[in-house]
Design a protein around this motif. Structure first.
Motif, mmCIF file in Angstrom:
data_model
loop_
_atom_site.group_PDB
_atom_site.id
_atom_site.type_symbol
_atom_site.label_atom_id
_atom_site.label_comp_id
_atom_site.label_asym_id
_atom_site.label_seq_id
_atom_site.Cartn_x
_atom_site.Cartn_y
_atom_site.Cartn_z
ATOM 1 N N PRO A 69 69.303 12.095 9.192
ATOM 2 C CA PRO A 69 68.875 13.078 8.192
ATOM 3 C C PRO A 69 67.368 13.151 7.968
ATOM 4 O O PRO A 69 66.820 14.246 7.809
ATOM 5 N N ASP A 100 66.083 15.539 0.681
ATOM 6 C CA ASP A 100 66.191 14.492 -0.317
ATOM 7 C C ASP A 100 66.889 13.266 0.235
ATOM 8 O O ASP A 100 67.965 13.369 0.769
ATOM 9 N N LEU A 102 69.146 9.915 -0.018
ATOM 10 C CA LEU A 102 70.326 9.720 -0.835
ATOM 11 C C LEU A 102 69.972 8.972 -2.117
ATOM 12 O O LEU A 102 69.296 7.955 -2.064
ATOM 13 N N PRO A 103 70.425 9.480 -3.259
ATOM 14 C CA PRO A 103 70.207 8.735 -4.488
ATOM 15 C C PRO A 103 71.009 7.424 -4.429
ATOM 16 O O PRO A 103 72.091 7.401 -3.852
ATOM 17 N N GLN A 105 73.513 4.773 -5.336
ATOM 18 C CA GLN A 105 74.769 4.911 -6.072
ATOM 19 C C GLN A 105 75.378 3.554 -6.359
ATOM 20 O O GLN A 105 74.803 2.520 -6.002
#
Lengths: 374, 265
Positions: A69, A100, A102-103, A105
């Motif tokens: 990504p 963006d 990945l936040p 988690q």
């Protein structure tokens, strides 16, 4: 239009070029993915000259084929011979999907479990505090009404008396009638061996007057009306009606909580009385039909052995239970926030809490009566 | 698979809808062409949303036929129906997101139900849709109740786009948004339509959206469509409702804004 086909092409410069033909769209995606899994090496270039259809899902899959990504944006140059509209879509997808990271988690499940445990524990304390506060608020409002500084909404009270009291009469009386019959049967079977079947009369009448009548009707009302209070007030809350009430300079406690509370305070003792009667009628019926205790004998025996104050001991608990059920039902309703799920969660919580507290208070009453030798 | 290359993707003929004695539509005809943004306008209660619901099959019409992508949905078998339904996406007025699921899960619902895809690909696809509709990445793990009205609508579009549909139905996309948010939304519709090759059917009463993002406008008055034309030409239509609407103060300012914008460009 057919599913995308993948073919290797070997140009002179040694690049691994993969030609994609056909349709590369959402509905062909499962087939395409199995074909991609069957590839034995990673392509360095994609040739899209024979691609018929492409959508954003297909574009994403093609980009995943080329790189990770973070590097989608650089990967677009390794796509050759795409139609202009396909090229534009791929570039859009590369830009948005890679934009963006990945936040972060969820942490480990053990950690989560500990956090949940801690939150639940502190939640119980906070909740008890909140409930006590609400009792105070309601009592204060009630006092204002008694001293004439605020109005009691009679129409609303009568409406709720009908819904929570009158409408509950059939189910409460049927249920208590059946429980009365069961209690009579059970005690008769146990007592028959001692030749003391006649004691069934005391067991049924005392248990219903002191405990079962009021307890069963309180549990039924908690399930029937306490949940309705929460759901009604909760959905009003989620549609901002409570805020509207406040904005109109009115008090939701006075408008919504007090009428429900007063209705239950009046109706629960009445329901409890009906419950006692139906339970005893159940006992009388079983006595007459199965135990050779005629109704007259039942009544005479009851008059001789059962004290009238048992009735008052039972009925005295009803207003306390009514207060608990109404307050918990309304408080849970007022705590609803936003979603439909929240209404459901608070309704469940309201029923569980009110039944729990009703039973706890019943036990406290039992201890109190015992200490007072009643 | 049968792919219709016809110019017309939705064709409504002789549609009638009634609720008891109240007639909502009578003899309504409407065509939507591939690749256009068609807006349906009309007063409150004119039956715009009912028309949308009739097209997507949520409202059984009293009479008339609706063809979507060349198929009559009322007479089609359920498997055919389902395959057509997968080719459209619908955004309801307030997003109609499932309130117990996060935005990311909401977008994954249609993917999980319709296609068997690997979980990591679905996650990446769902995040792509979130980015495409202009939501920040951290919105993915929020519940609908934690979002503002405009963000809920965007999330609603993201879920409608989950299966990469050909037709996008939007029910009042700009209602309840501030003017800047509404303008952003109009822009989003144009961008999405262009990059994802969508046909957009939109119900609105926002004149600004009509002038900024629509190719054609259908005017729904007196129970049927009285006119369908480009925004610029429809304002010259003699029908009294259209005159009152477009030549009223709000219509004029919206049109003036459009002229100014085109002159600048």
């Amino acid at each position: 239009m057919t599913t995308a086909q993948l073919d290797w092409r070997e140009p002179d410069n040694g690049d691994a070029v993969l030609a994609v033909r056909g349709a590369c769209t959402m509905q062909h995606l499962p087939d395409l993915l199995t074909r991609i899994e069957a590839l034995r090496r990673v392509p360095s270039m994609l040739d899209l000259s024979d691609l018929d259809a492409l959508d954003s899902a297909g574009a994403l899959v093609l980009l995943r084929l080329l790189d990770r990504p973070q590097h989608y944006r650089n990967a677009t140059v390794r796509i050759a011979h795409a139609r202009p509209e396909h090229q534009a879509l791929i570039e859009l997808v590369a830009e948005r999907a890679g934009a963006d990271p990945l936040p972060v988690q969820a942490r480990s499940s053990w950690h989560n479990w500990m956090v949940q445990f801690g939150e639940a524990t502190s939640g119980i304390a906070a909740h008890a505090w909140e409930l006590a506060g609400f009792f105070g608020t309601v009592n204060h409002c009630f006092w204002s009404i008694l001293t004439g500084r605020r109005k009691l909404r009679m129409t609303s009270v009568v409406h709720h008396m009908e819904r929570t009291g009158l409408d509950a009469v059939p189910i409460v009386s049927l249920l208590c009638f059946l429980v009365g019959a069961v209690v009579a049967f059970l005690s008769a079977t146990a007592l028959r061996d001692f030749g003391a079947s006649i004691l069934t009369v005391e067991i049924v009448s005392v248990s219903f007057l002191r405990e079962f009548g009021v307890l069963l009707s309180a549990i039924l009302v908690a399930g029937r009306s306490g949940s309705a209070f929460t759901a009604e007030i909760g959905s009003m809350r989620s549609r901002e009606e409570i805020d509207a009430i406040k904005a109109l300079a009115l008090d939701p406690i006075e408008l919504l909580v007090i009428p429900r509370l007063v209705a239950l305070l009046i109706m629960l003792p009445v329901l409890a009385f009906i419950a006692m009667l139906s339970g005893i009628i159940g006992g009388v019926l079983v006595g007459a039909m199965a135990l050779d205790i005629s109704p007259t004998m039942f009544l005479v025996r009851m008059q001789d052995t059962t004290e009238l104050y048992y009735l008052w001991l039972g009925l005295l608990k009803a207003p306390v239970f009514a207060f608990l059920i109404a307050c918990i039902g309304c408080l849970e309703g007022l705590k609803v926030s936003g979603s439909a799920e929240s209404v459901g969660r608070h309704t469940t919580s309201s029923v569980v809490q009110s039944i729990f507290l009703v039973i706890v208070f019943d036990a406290l009453f039992a201890v109190l009566y015992m200490k007072l030798d009643l | 698979m049968n792919v219709t290359v016809d110019a017309t993707v939705i064709s409504v003929r002789g549609l009638s809808n009634r609720f008891g004695a109240q007639v909502v539509h009578e003899g309504l005809d409407l065509d939507v062409r591939r690749g256009e943004v068609l807006a349906v306008i009309g007063g409150s209660g004119a039956g715009k949303s009912v028309l949308l619901r009739s097209i997507i099959g949520l409202q059984e019409p009293a009479a008339g036929t609706v063809h979507v992508l060349g198929t009559d949905l009322r007479s089609a078998e359920s498997s055919v129906r389902a395959s057509i339904e997968r080719r459209w996406g619908v955004m309801f007025q307030d997003g109609a997101l499932f309130s117990s699921l996060t935005v990311l899960e909401n977008i994954k619902v249609p993917m999980i139900e319709q296609h068997k895809l690997p979980v990591d690909l679905m996650d990446e696809l769902a995040r792509l849709k979130i980015a495409l509709v202009g939501l920040p990445a951290d919105a993915a793990y929020k519940l609908p109740s934690q979002l503002s009205g405009g963000m809920r609508k965007r999330a609603g579009i993201a879920r409608a786009l989950a299966l990469d549909p050909e037709i996008l139905f939007l029910d009042e996309p700009t209602s309840g948004l501030d003017p800047l948010g509404a303008a952003g939304f109009d822009e989003l519709i144009v961008t999405l339509k262009r990059s994802l090759d969508l046909t957009v059917f939109l119900v609105t009463h926002d004149l600004d959206s009509i002038f900024t993002c629509c190719d054609r406008v259908a005017v729904l008055v007196d129970r049927h469509v009285v006119a369908v034309d480009t925004p610029a030409r429809i304002s010259e239509h003699p029908h009294p409702w259209i005159q009152a609407c477009f030549l009223g103060p709000r219509g004029r300012s919206a049109e003036r804004a459009l002229t100014l914008r085109t002159q600048e460009a």
